[in-house]
Design a protein around this motif. Structure first.
Motif, short mmCIF file in Angstrom:
data_model
loop_
_atom_site.label_atom_id
_atom_site.label_comp_id
_atom_site.label_asym_id
_atom_site.label_seq_id
_atom_site.Cartn_x
_atom_site.Cartn_y
_atom_site.Cartn_z
N LEU A 84 0.72 -1.28 -0.05
CA LEU A 84 0.00 -0.15 -0.05
C LEU A 84 0.89 1.12 -0.10
O LEU A 84 0.49 2.38 -0.47
CB LEU A 84 -0.87 -0.16 1.31
CG LEU A 84 -2.33 -1.01 0.98
CD1 LEU A 84 -2.84 -0.98 2.57
CD2 LEU A 84 -2.94 -0.77 0.05
N LEU A 85 1.96 1.11 0.85
CA LEU A 85 2.89 2.45 0.83
C LEU A 85 3.42 2.75 -0.63
O LEU A 85 3.55 3.80 -1.00
CB LEU A 85 3.82 2.27 1.83
CG LEU A 85 3.60 2.25 3.37
CD1 LEU A 85 4.88 1.96 4.16
CD2 LEU A 85 3.22 3.70 3.72
N ILE A 111 -0.62 -3.51 14.29
CA ILE A 111 -0.64 -2.99 12.75
C ILE A 111 -1.92 -2.92 12.08
O ILE A 111 -1.99 -2.37 11.21
CB ILE A 111 0.24 -4.13 12.13
CG1 ILE A 111 0.73 -3.26 10.97
CG2 ILE A 111 -0.35 -5.28 11.54
CD1 ILE A 111 1.85 -4.29 9.83
N THR A 112 -3.08 -3.63 12.42
CA THR A 112 -4.15 -3.67 11.94
C THR A 112 -4.93 -2.20 11.91
O THR A 112 -5.41 -1.91 10.30
CB THR A 112 -5.31 -4.51 12.63
OG1 THR A 112 -4.85 -5.88 12.50
CG2 THR A 112 -6.52 -4.49 12.04
N PRO A 113 -4.93 -1.26 12.62
CA PRO A 113 -5.65 -0.12 12.37
C PRO A 113 -4.68 0.76 11.29
O PRO A 113 -5.46 1.44 10.49
CB PRO A 113 -5.50 0.84 13.80
CG PRO A 113 -5.29 -0.30 14.70
CD PRO A 113 -4.67 -1.39 14.15
N ALA A 114 -3.55 0.85 11.35
CA ALA A 114 -2.80 1.54 10.53
C ALA A 114 -3.09 1.02 8.98
O ALA A 114 -3.28 1.56 7.90
CB ALA A 114 -1.16 1.40 10.64
N GLN A 119 -5.77 1.21 3.78
CA GLN A 119 -6.76 0.81 2.78
C GLN A 119 -7.60 1.81 2.45
O GLN A 119 -8.07 1.86 1.28
CB GLN A 119 -7.21 -0.64 3.17
CG GLN A 119 -8.10 -1.38 2.37
CD GLN A 119 -7.41 -1.81 1.18
OE1 GLN A 119 -6.40 -2.40 1.12
NE2 GLN A 119 -7.95 -1.37 0.05
N MET A 120 -8.08 2.56 3.58
CA MET A 120 -9.29 3.54 3.04
C MET A 120 -8.58 4.73 2.33
O MET A 120 -9.18 4.96 1.47
CB MET A 120 -9.74 4.19 4.48
CG MET A 120 -10.58 3.18 5.59
SD MET A 120 -10.92 3.74 7.14
CE MET A 120 -11.82 5.24 6.64
N ARG A 121 -7.38 4.96 2.70
CA ARG A 121 -6.64 5.97 1.98
C ARG A 121 -6.47 5.41 0.24
O ARG A 121 -6.58 6.31 -0.72
CB ARG A 121 -5.03 6.26 2.39
CG ARG A 121 -5.35 7.18 3.82
CD ARG A 121 -3.90 7.34 4.26
NE ARG A 121 -3.18 8.08 3.43
CZ ARG A 121 -1.84 8.36 3.56
NH1 ARG A 121 -1.15 7.92 4.51
NH2 ARG A 121 -1.11 8.85 2.83
N LYS A 122 -6.09 4.10 0.11
CA LYS A 122 -6.15 3.68 -1.14
C LYS A 122 -7.27 3.58 -1.84
O LYS A 122 -7.49 4.29 -2.83
CB LYS A 122 -5.74 2.14 -1.05
CG LYS A 122 -5.31 1.62 -2.39
CD LYS A 122 -4.95 0.03 -2.40
CE LYS A 122 -5.06 -0.68 -3.89
NZ LYS A 122 -5.12 -1.91 -3.70
N ASP A 123 -8.54 3.38 -0.87
CA ASP A 123 -9.89 3.24 -1.57
C ASP A 123 -10.29 4.92 -2.36
O ASP A 123 -10.61 4.96 -3.21
CB ASP A 123 -10.68 2.64 -0.77
CG ASP A 123 -10.67 1.23 -0.56
OD1 ASP A 123 -9.84 0.55 -1.49
OD2 ASP A 123 -11.13 0.72 0.55
N ALA A 124 -9.78 5.64 -1.40
CA ALA A 124 -10.18 7.07 -1.67
C ALA A 124 -9.34 7.54 -2.75
O ALA A 124 -9.84 8.29 -3.87
CB ALA A 124 -10.00 8.03 -0.50
N ARG A 125 -8.15 7.31 -2.63
CA ARG A 125 -7.24 7.63 -3.82
C ARG A 125 -7.64 6.79 -5.04
O ARG A 125 -7.69 7.37 -6.44
CB ARG A 125 -5.66 7.11 -3.75
CG ARG A 125 -4.49 7.68 -4.55
CD ARG A 125 -4.26 9.12 -4.59
NE ARG A 125 -3.91 9.46 -3.14
CZ ARG A 125 -2.74 9.49 -2.78
NH1 ARG A 125 -1.77 8.80 -3.48
NH2 ARG A 125 -2.54 9.85 -1.77
N LEU A 126 -8.10 5.56 -5.09
CA LEU A 126 -8.52 4.90 -6.27
C LEU A 126 -9.87 5.52 -6.67
O LEU A 126 -9.97 5.83 -8.02
CB LEU A 126 -8.74 3.38 -6.01
CG LEU A 126 -9.20 2.48 -7.04
CD1 LEU A 126 -8.11 2.46 -8.23
CD2 LEU A 126 -9.66 1.11 -6.42
N LYS A 127 -10.70 6.03 -5.94
CA LYS A 127 -11.93 6.57 -6.48
C LYS A 127 -11.63 7.85 -7.24
O LYS A 127 -11.98 8.15 -8.22
CB LYS A 127 -12.61 6.74 -5.38
CG LYS A 127 -13.84 7.66 -5.67
CD LYS A 127 -14.83 8.14 -4.25
CE LYS A 127 -16.29 8.75 -4.59
NZ LYS A 127 -17.10 9.09 -3.53
#
Length: 462
Positions: A84-85, A111-114, A119-127
């Motif tokens: 993801l990074l 590590i799960t919250p990070a 993942q949320m940042r990726k979804d927003a970026r993908l959108k």
């Protein structure tokens, strides 16, 4: 694990009732009471020991599998976090712990919250990528003039801000291109509307023949076609309309000049000119580009053309009349000066040209006036000789009368007015005596005239 065999006795009250040792002690007491054989006891205890080992083994295996799964989940989470990074083009995330400490579950929980945040940042970026690329494809479809039916494919391995900015820059560029093309389309539409308005055409019909999306009343949901093909077709249509307009202007300009000239030739009244209007006549005669609506319609051109044809026929009749007047004037001058009728071949040709309608009024006037001028000039040059000729002819008349008087002088002397006859006879003798000198002078004048003109002096074709 210890053996289940028991060598000593322990009080039951000292052991918990749920423990294996308590149960084993209770089993032994039952066996003692029952009288269970030692071999059977050994066999049962071995079975119990094996069963316990199996239970422990299963528990150990299950615990080991859970540990392996936790290690795998932790490794996958770390790998996913790293991916993801890399996908987002970032080196680190503030939410990720720098050092992983504690149990496996504690490490996974840390590590799960990070990971979820990434993942949320990726979804927003993908959108964002999908929105930008969808808009780029939609505009590109309009520019290319093709249907918008291709699926959007986003490269999820590179969702970096840099890549997003590249797509956004491309979107801005293609938006500017679309804007430029829309402006060009509007310019073409305005030109087509103006040309159609001037020439009495339907601009909607012209635009629909190019593409239906160009119509103002087209469905808003319909994709605007601004492709190179449409722009080329619009440019071609504008050039065709411009050429047609120029052709009509040239024709109307020519007809206007002809009409104005015919009006001047025929002295047409203002009342007869009024139906065509001052503005319309100005546009025809001046070739002005400031044309009003309907000023170049085919009906207008046909109307002017018909009027020009009508006046042309009228002019032909007037030209014949004018020619006959000028020709009569020449004949009268020639008759008075006893000259031969000149330019007869030329006048026959002029009449043929008049009959064909291919003659200019000014040219005709100029030609006939030149003929009249030359005839008058020659008549003037003959005047002195003509005066001598007339004087000579009068002398000849006197000579003939004197001869007649001499043959019958007695009859004249006894007739009434004899003294008048006598005076006339004396005057006639003086005139007759001057005839030889007059003839000599006339011949000299005629010879000089013929030498200057290099032609023979004719008097009534003699």
């Amino acid at each position: 694990m210890g053996s289940l065999r028991m060598t000593g006795k322990a009080p039951c009250a000292a052991l918990p009732e749920s423990s294996c040792a308590y149960l084993l002690q209770e089993l032994k007491m039952i066996w003692d009471e029952v009288g269970q054989e030692e071999n059977e006891r050994e066999r049962i205890l071995e079975e119990l020991e094996q069963e316990c080992q199996e239970v422990y083994r299963r528990k150990v295996n299950s615990a080991n599998m859970s540990r392996i799964q936790l290690h795998q989940a932790l490794a996958e989470s770390e790998a996913e976090f790293t991916n993801l990074l890399l996908s987002l083009g970032e080196r680190s995330s503030p939410g990720r712990p720098e050092k992983m400490t504690g149990t496996l579950k504690e490490q996974l929980n840390s590590i799960t919250p990070a990971l979820q945040e990434m993942q949320m940042r990726k979804d927003a970026r993908l959108k964002q990528f999908i929105e930008v690329q969808t808009e780029i494809q939609r505009i590109a479809s309009e520019i290319a003039g093709r249907p918008e039916n291709e699926a959007i494919t986003v490269n999820q391995e590179d969702l970096s801000v840099k890549k997003l900015e590249e797509h956004q820059s491309e979107l801005q560029r293609i938006k500017r291109e679309k804007s430029d093309r829309l402006c060009k389309v509007e310019e073409y539409k305005v030109l087509i509307h103006n040309y159609a308005k001037i020439m009495g055409m339907d601009p909607s019909k012209i635009l629909s023949n190019v593409h239906t999306s160009l119509l103002d009343e087209a469905n808003d949901q319909q994709t605007k076609n601004i492709s190179d093909d449409i722009l080329n077709k619009l440019n071609t249509m504008v050039q065709q309309l411009k050429e047609e307009k120029n052709q009509r202007m040239d024709k109307l300009h020519s007809l206007g000049k002809s009409l104005t000239k015919l009006w001047n030739i025929l002295d047409t009244t203002l009342e007869e000119r009024r139906p065509y209007g001052e503005i319309k006549i100005y546009s025809m005669t001046s070739g002005s580009s400031m044309l009003g609506p309907g000023s170049l319609t085919l009906e207008t051109i046909k109307q002017i053309e018909s009027e020009v044809q009508r006046l042309d026929h009228l002019k032909e009749s007037k030209m014949k009349e004018l020619f006959m007047i000028k020709q009569t004037e020449i004949k009268e001058i020639c008759k008075k000066s006893h000259m031969d009728m000149p330019y007869q071949t030329e006048m026959h040709k002029i009449m043929d040209v008049i009959m064909s309608g291919d003659v200019d009024h000014d040219d005709l006037l100029k030609t006939m006036d030149e003929y009249i001028y030359k005839v008058k000039e020659e008549a003037t040059s003959r005047k002195e000789i003509m005066d001598k000729v007339e004087k000579w002819m009068a002398s000849c008349d006197e000579e003939r009368w004197l001869e007649e008087y001499s043959r019958d002088e007695r009859r004249y002397s006894i007739s009434r007015g004899a003294h008048k006859h006598l005076k006339r006879a004396e005057r006639a003798r003086i005139i007759v005596n001057k005839i030889p000198g007059l003839v000599e002078l006339l011949m000299a004048k005629t010879q000089i005239w013929e030498e200057e003109r290099e032609k023979v002096f004719y008097y009534d074709e003699v």
